[in-house]
Design a protein around this motif. Structure first.
Motif, PDB file in Angstrom:
ATOM      1  N   LEU A 107      34.026  20.057  -3.643  1.00  0.00           N
ATOM      2  CA  LEU A 107      35.158  19.140  -3.779  1.00  0.00           C
ATOM      3  C   LEU A 107      36.454  19.912  -3.961  1.00  0.00           C
ATOM      4  O   LEU A 107      37.481  19.575  -3.382  1.00  0.00           O
ATOM      5  CB  LEU A 107      34.931  18.192  -4.960  1.00  0.00           C
ATOM      6  CG  LEU A 107      33.787  17.195  -4.797  1.00  0.00           C
ATOM      7  CD1 LEU A 107      33.574  16.421  -6.092  1.00  0.00           C
ATOM      8  CD2 LEU A 107      34.054  16.244  -3.645  1.00  0.00           C
ATOM      9  N   LYS A 108      36.386  20.968  -4.738  1.00  0.00           N
ATOM     10  CA  LYS A 108      37.577  21.801  -4.960  1.00  0.00           C
ATOM     11  C   LYS A 108      38.044  22.417  -3.641  1.00  0.00           C
ATOM     12  O   LYS A 108      39.230  22.416  -3.335  1.00  0.00           O
ATOM     13  CB  LYS A 108      37.270  22.898  -5.975  1.00  0.00           C
ATOM     14  CG  LYS A 108      38.469  23.823  -6.230  1.00  0.00           C
ATOM     15  CD  LYS A 108      38.054  25.086  -6.918  1.00  0.00           C
ATOM     16  CE  LYS A 108      39.056  26.209  -6.676  1.00  0.00           C
ATOM     17  NZ  LYS A 108      40.386  25.958  -7.227  1.00  0.00           N
ATOM     18  N   GLN A 109      37.078  22.909  -2.870  1.00  0.00           N
ATOM     19  CA  GLN A 109      37.427  23.498  -1.568  1.00  0.00           C
ATOM     20  C   GLN A 109      38.121  22.490  -0.670  1.00  0.00           C
ATOM     21  O   GLN A 109      38.960  22.843   0.135  1.00  0.00           O
ATOM     22  CB  GLN A 109      36.164  24.003  -0.867  1.00  0.00           C
ATOM     23  CG  GLN A 109      35.788  25.417  -1.307  1.00  0.00           C
ATOM     24  CD  GLN A 109      34.372  25.771  -0.913  1.00  0.00           C
ATOM     25  OE1 GLN A 109      33.791  25.111  -0.054  1.00  0.00           O
ATOM     26  NE2 GLN A 109      33.814  26.791  -1.543  1.00  0.00           N
ATOM     27  N   ARG A 110      37.736  21.221  -0.826  1.00  0.00           N
ATOM     28  CA  ARG A 110      38.375  20.183  -0.010  1.00  0.00           C
ATOM     29  C   ARG A 110      39.736  19.774  -0.573  1.00  0.00           C
ATOM     30  O   ARG A 110      40.341  18.828  -0.099  1.00  0.00           O
ATOM     31  CB  ARG A 110      37.483  18.951   0.041  1.00  0.00           C
ATOM     32  CG  ARG A 110      36.188  19.220   0.755  1.00  0.00           C
ATOM     33  CD  ARG A 110      35.405  17.949   0.877  1.00  0.00           C
ATOM     34  NE  ARG A 110      34.252  18.164   1.723  1.00  0.00           N
ATOM     35  CZ  ARG A 110      33.581  17.197   2.306  1.00  0.00           C
ATOM     36  NH1 ARG A 110      33.949  15.951   2.134  1.00  0.00           N
ATOM     37  NH2 ARG A 110      32.544  17.467   3.049  1.00  0.00           N
ATOM     38  N   GLY A 111      40.165  20.442  -1.632  1.00  0.00           N
ATOM     39  CA  GLY A 111      41.508  20.195  -2.159  1.00  0.00           C
ATOM     40  C   GLY A 111      41.553  19.204  -3.299  1.00  0.00           C
ATOM     41  O   GLY A 111      42.629  18.819  -3.746  1.00  0.00           O
ATOM     42  N   MET A 112      40.386  18.773  -3.782  1.00  0.00           N
ATOM     43  CA  MET A 112      40.393  17.793  -4.856  1.00  0.00           C
ATOM     44  C   MET A 112      40.587  18.486  -6.200  1.00  0.00           C
ATOM     45  O   MET A 112      40.182  19.626  -6.384  1.00  0.00           O
ATOM     46  CB  MET A 112      39.079  17.022  -4.851  1.00  0.00           C
ATOM     47  CG  MET A 112      39.146  15.737  -5.655  1.00  0.00           C
ATOM     48  SD  MET A 112      37.637  14.804  -5.507  1.00  0.00           S
ATOM     49  CE  MET A 112      37.729  14.246  -3.828  1.00  0.00           C
ATOM     50  N   THR A 113      41.237  17.800  -7.105  1.00  0.00           N
ATOM     51  CA  THR A 113      41.446  18.323  -8.450  1.00  0.00           C
ATOM     52  C   THR A 113      40.421  17.662  -9.363  1.00  0.00           C
ATOM     53  O   THR A 113      40.190  16.452  -9.250  1.00  0.00           O
ATOM     54  CB  THR A 113      42.867  17.982  -8.922  1.00  0.00           C
ATOM     55  OG1 THR A 113      43.767  18.345  -7.888  1.00  0.00           O
ATOM     56  CG2 THR A 113      43.214  18.699 -10.202  1.00  0.00           C
ATOM     57  N   ILE A 114      39.794  18.434 -10.225  1.00  0.00           N
ATOM     58  CA  ILE A 114      38.748  17.877 -11.081  1.00  0.00           C
ATOM     59  C   ILE A 114      39.022  18.202 -12.544  1.00  0.00           C
ATOM     60  O   ILE A 114      39.264  19.356 -12.899  1.00  0.00           O
ATOM     61  CB  ILE A 114      37.359  18.389 -10.654  1.00  0.00           C
ATOM     62  CG1 ILE A 114      37.007  17.786  -9.284  1.00  0.00           C
ATOM     63  CG2 ILE A 114      36.281  18.005 -11.667  1.00  0.00           C
ATOM     64  CD1 ILE A 114      36.143  18.640  -8.459  1.00  0.00           C
ATOM     65  N   VAL A 115      39.010  17.164 -13.357  1.00  0.00           N
ATOM     66  CA  VAL A 115      39.125  17.353 -14.796  1.00  0.00           C
ATOM     67  C   VAL A 115      37.817  16.894 -15.389  1.00  0.00           C
ATOM     68  O   VAL A 115      37.358  15.776 -15.099  1.00  0.00           O
ATOM     69  CB  VAL A 115      40.290  16.534 -15.396  1.00  0.00           C
ATOM     70  CG1 VAL A 115      40.362  16.725 -16.907  1.00  0.00           C
ATOM     71  CG2 VAL A 115      41.609  16.933 -14.752  1.00  0.00           C
ATOM     72  N   LEU A 116      37.155  17.736 -16.168  1.00  0.00           N
ATOM     73  CA  LEU A 116      35.884  17.291 -16.726  1.00  0.00           C
ATOM     74  C   LEU A 116      35.750  17.557 -18.216  1.00  0.00           C
ATOM     75  O   LEU A 116      36.323  18.497 -18.749  1.00  0.00           O
ATOM     76  CB  LEU A 116      34.684  17.846 -15.941  1.00  0.00           C
ATOM     77  CG  LEU A 116      34.299  19.312 -16.004  1.00  0.00           C
ATOM     78  CD1 LEU A 116      32.872  19.478 -15.519  1.00  0.00           C
ATOM     79  CD2 LEU A 116      35.202  20.128 -15.119  1.00  0.00           C
ATOM     80  N   ILE A 117      34.982  16.656 -18.835  1.00  0.00           N
ATOM     81  CA  ILE A 117      34.578  16.824 -20.227  1.00  0.00           C
ATOM     82  C   ILE A 117      33.125  17.256 -20.149  1.00  0.00           C
ATOM     83  O   ILE A 117      32.359  16.671 -19.381  1.00  0.00           O
ATOM     84  CB  ILE A 117      34.639  15.489 -20.987  1.00  0.00           C
ATOM     85  CG1 ILE A 117      36.073  15.008 -21.121  1.00  0.00           C
ATOM     86  CG2 ILE A 117      33.986  15.625 -22.361  1.00  0.00           C
ATOM     87  CD1 ILE A 117      36.186  13.631 -21.761  1.00  0.00           C
ATOM     88  N   GLU A 118      32.735  18.258 -20.891  1.00  0.00           N
ATOM     89  CA  GLU A 118      31.333  18.646 -20.806  1.00  0.00           C
ATOM     90  C   GLU A 118      30.893  19.339 -22.095  1.00  0.00           C
ATOM     91  O   GLU A 118      31.671  20.025 -22.737  1.00  0.00           O
ATOM     92  CB  GLU A 118      31.140  19.564 -19.583  1.00  0.00           C
ATOM     93  CG  GLU A 118      29.717  19.861 -19.206  1.00  0.00           C
ATOM     94  CD  GLU A 118      28.818  18.652 -19.128  1.00  0.00           C
ATOM     95  OE1 GLU A 118      28.952  17.868 -18.174  1.00  0.00           O
ATOM     96  OE2 GLU A 118      27.974  18.462 -20.040  1.00  0.00           O
ATOM     97  N   HIS A 119      29.637  19.102 -22.446  1.00  0.00           N
ATOM     98  CA  HIS A 119      29.073  19.782 -23.613  1.00  0.00           C
ATOM     99  C   HIS A 119      28.305  21.033 -23.208  1.00  0.00           C
ATOM    100  O   HIS A 119      28.043  21.901 -24.022  1.00  0.00           O
ATOM    101  CB  HIS A 119      28.134  18.839 -24.372  1.00  0.00           C
ATOM    102  CG  HIS A 119      28.862  17.999 -25.378  1.00  0.00           C
ATOM    103  ND1 HIS A 119      29.565  18.558 -26.417  1.00  0.00           N
ATOM    104  CD2 HIS A 119      29.000  16.666 -25.507  1.00  0.00           C
ATOM    105  CE1 HIS A 119      30.106  17.600 -27.150  1.00  0.00           C
ATOM    106  NE2 HIS A 119      29.793  16.440 -26.603  1.00  0.00           N
ATOM    107  N   ASP A 120      27.927  21.068 -21.925  1.00  0.00           N
ATOM    108  CA  ASP A 120      27.129  22.185 -21.443  1.00  0.00           C
ATOM    109  C   ASP A 120      28.037  23.402 -21.227  1.00  0.00           C
ATOM    110  O   ASP A 120      28.747  23.513 -20.235  1.00  0.00           O
ATOM    111  CB  ASP A 120      26.460  21.753 -20.129  1.00  0.00           C
ATOM    112  CG  ASP A 120      25.516  22.800 -19.604  1.00  0.00           C
ATOM    113  OD1 ASP A 120      25.724  23.994 -19.893  1.00  0.00           O
ATOM    114  OD2 ASP A 120      24.559  22.426 -18.907  1.00  0.00           O
ATOM    115  N   MET A 121      28.027  24.315 -22.197  1.00  0.00           N
ATOM    116  CA  MET A 121      28.962  25.446 -22.176  1.00  0.00           C
ATOM    117  C   MET A 121      28.724  26.391 -21.004  1.00  0.00           C
ATOM    118  O   MET A 121      29.671  26.938 -20.440  1.00  0.00           O
ATOM    119  CB  MET A 121      28.884  26.239 -23.488  1.00  0.00           C
ATOM    120  CG  MET A 121      29.607  25.561 -24.623  1.00  0.00           C
ATOM    121  SD  MET A 121      31.309  25.248 -24.169  1.00  0.00           S
ATOM    122  CE  MET A 121      31.578  23.720 -24.983  1.00  0.00           C
ATOM    123  N   ASP A 122      27.443  26.562 -20.637  1.00  0.00           N
ATOM    124  CA  ASP A 122      27.146  27.463 -19.514  1.00  0.00           C
ATOM    125  C   ASP A 122      27.833  26.962 -18.255  1.00  0.00           C
ATOM    126  O   ASP A 122      28.461  27.723 -17.516  1.00  0.00           O
ATOM    127  CB  ASP A 122      25.630  27.544 -19.279  1.00  0.00           C
ATOM    128  CG  ASP A 122      24.931  28.168 -20.476  1.00  0.00           C
ATOM    129  OD1 ASP A 122      25.625  28.875 -21.243  1.00  0.00           O
ATOM    130  OD2 ASP A 122      23.715  27.942 -20.650  1.00  0.00           O
TER     131      ASP A 122
END
Lengths: 252, 348
Positions: free
Chosen positions: A197-212
């Motif tokens: 998705l990033k390669q296609r130019g999309m911006t992503i904001v995420l919340i995540e608990h999985d630190m890895d």
């Protein structure tokens, strides 16, 4: 110019400050993560940014336009779509129809063209089906398109949730704990999808608990604790930050 | 298409694949066959079926609002009454040809729905039901009190002219039956088309989770208002049919505007399995025909009045629906989605 600018965002619930003067900005095509211990105000921040809740104070600009105060669907139609921590798929519908709900904002025909089955209605229905199927193919769910969504395993339901958000062709995608409940294989698939998705130019904001997962894919991270921003930076900077370590250890 | 409701007639006719028109064919066949069965002295039963058809139009509309969008209205008899009285007043007092009354009747119901819908659809869950219930009671009281000396108050409004079709007055049971049921089939197809579109999907999305629908770009309030008005238009049209196409051609607040009628409409939707179009149709016909069937049977049961058995039957049906719906894990009434967000006030 940054795609999303959040400044001095504040929200109180019955005298308890959930989010306090949080500011950050997200650049075009960036993978941006918000982390923090439980109750840090991450999901509240998402709710404020997506318009589900109104901020008490502070402003949000998206694509140069002030969006704080707009209704959730108005924000969605401007190109910012989100998913939720708890999956809320429409369980009376098939996978395909769920994703087609995500196309809703792009469609233009009205009830009357549906009632009389006009040519425009059919053309649009075909277009929506095509968009939905393409999105499902991207997420590797094409073969399950016609199944009832409840019959899918949990990890795939999460992907349907993301597909539904993607079907609205957003500029910015907000993902609230997308990897929760996923097994290792599903998680690596998810990371691959986010990178595509990033390669296609999309911006992503995420919340995540999985630190890895976060340390591997996020380009920039902010850390919230008790509603306040305590750190911001690249993954390696965050890992070394003494405040962040204290916040996480303090909680444990 | 919504599945899994208790009385899924749809499953009987459409097991997965197969021609989609089959259930419609069966419906048209049954509708066409009824006048042949109930001919001559039995034509009284056709008038009962006409009434069932008129109620079915309301129920098809109400099913969109309740079964699809998950909004409960306990005031739909009011829209039915607005349609009926608008048409009744225009045709008796202003001498308008009955068929021309259809448009004003539907428009009146629709405009009142817009006025009622804008404030009440901001309310959630049972508050909407309470607000529409209140509206229904107000409508009933106004019609009874008759402040403008237009409705005839509790005496009602008699001598409403029948529909004129190609210069012939359609006042036989058979003619009324034909008119009512051809419109029911049209209305049914019309709403199927409406529901099998992005509009129908959006309504189901709103039913499941308003927040989730909103963040996907669906204007929740706008859609709720549209479907509320649409269902009121259906009810208004049914009211128009009731004024001119029922055997009595007589309007009375107790027959068309009473709260019990609103509750009956809701029961018809629930019995049909919320969100099941075929079920709604069957619910409307079943509940209208039931008292007649019981009246026939009461001659066999000496000493028990048919109304008592009718009440017992309603109770039994509702218990059955409850049991079956919990067993299939289908929600009878919309419950807010288990979303952490619902703890906080959500803007629309």
């Amino acid at each position: 110019m940054a795609l999303l600018v959040v400044s001095n965002l504040t929200k109180n619930f019955d005298g308890i400050t959930a989010v306090s003067k949080v500011s950050f900005s997200v650049a075009q095509s960036e993978i941006f993560a918000i982390i923090g211990p439980n109750g840090a105000g991450k999901t509240t921040t998402f709710n404020l940014v997506s318009g589900v809740l109104a901020p008490d104070c502070g402003e949000i600009f998206f694509r140069g336009e002030r969006i704080s105060g707009l209704k959730p669907h108005e924000i969605a139609l401007r190109g910012m779509v989100r998913t939720f921590q708890t999956i809320s798929l429409f369980d009376t519908m098939t996978v395909l129809d769920n994703v087609k709900v995500g196309c809703h904002g792009q469609a233009r025909t009205h009830i009357f063209s549906a009632a009389f089955r006009t040519r425009a209605f059919f053309e649009e229905e075909v277009r929506m089906t095509r968009t939905a199927l393409e999105t499902l193919r991207l997420l590797g769910l094409e073969r399950r398109a016609h199944e009832m969504v409840g019959n899918l395993p949990f990890g795939q339901q999460r992907l349907v949730d993301i597909a539904r958000a993607l079907a609205g062709e957003p500029v910015l995608l907000l993902l609230d704990e997308p990897a929760a409940g996923m097994n290792a294989r599903e998680r690596s698939e998810l990371m691959a999808i986010i990178r595509t998705l990033k390669q296609r130019g999309m911006t992503i904001v995420l919340i995540e608990h999985d630190m890895d997962l976060i340390m591997e894919i996020a380009e920039r991270i902010i850390v919230l604790d008790h509603g306040e921003k305590i750190a911001e930076g690249k993954p390696e900077e965050i890992q070394r930050n003494p405040d962040v370590i204290a916040a996480y250890l303090g909680e444990a | 298409m919504v599945q899994g409701s208790p009385f899924t007639v749809q499953k009987l006719f459409m097991p997965g694949t197969g021609p989609r028109w089959l259930p419609y064919g069966v419906l048209i066949l049954i509708v066409a066959a009824a006048p042949l069965v109930f001919s001559g002295r039995m034509s009284y039963y056709l008038s009962i079926l006409s009434l069932a058809g008129i109620y079915a139009v309301v129920v098809i509309g109400l099913n969109m609002l309740m079964g699809y969008a998950g909004q409960i209205s306990l005031g739909h008899a009011a829209f039915f009454a607005i349609g009926a009285y608008t048409s009744g007043i225009l045709s008796t007092r202003y001498g308008l040809s009955p068929i021309l009354c259809a448009l004003p009747a539907v428009a009146a119901a629709g405009s009142v729905a817009v006025l009622i819908g804008i404030p009440t659809l901001k309310l959630k869950e049972h508050y909407l039901a309470m607000a529409t219930l209140g509206f229904g009671i107000i409508m009933y009281t106004i019609l009874r009190a008759d402040p403008g000396s237009m409705t005839g108050g509790i005496q009602g409004m008699p001598n409403i002219p029948p529909l004129q079709i190609l210069g012939h007055a359609a006042d036989s049971d058979r003619a009324q039956y034909t008119i009512v049921w051809s419109t029911v089939i049209l209305v049914f197809l019309f709403s199927t088309n409406i529901l099998e579109s992005r509009f129908g999907r959006a309504l189901m999305a709103i039913h499941k989770s308003e927040v989730c629908a909103a963040v996907l770009g669906i204007n929740v309030f706008g859609h709720k208002l549209q479907v509320f008005v649409l269902s009121a238009l259906y009810a208004g049209f049914a009211g128009f049919l009731y004024a001119h196409c029922s055997p009595l051609k007589y309007l009375n607040p107790d027959d068309v505007a009473h709260v019990i009628l609103s509750i009956k409409f809701v029961t018809m939707v629930v019995i049909g399995g919320m969100g099941n179009r075929w079920g709604a149709l069957c619910g409307a016909v079943g509940l209208t025909v039931l008292p007649e069937v019981l009246r026939l049977m009461s001659s066999l049961l000496h000493g028990i009045s048919s109304t008592d058995i009718e009440m017992a039957c309603y109770g039994l049906i509702l218990i059955m629906v409850m049991i079956l719906s919990t067993r299939t894990r289908k929600r009878l009434l919309p419950i807010p989605a288990e979303n952490t967000l619902t703890q906080h006030p959500i803007r629309q």
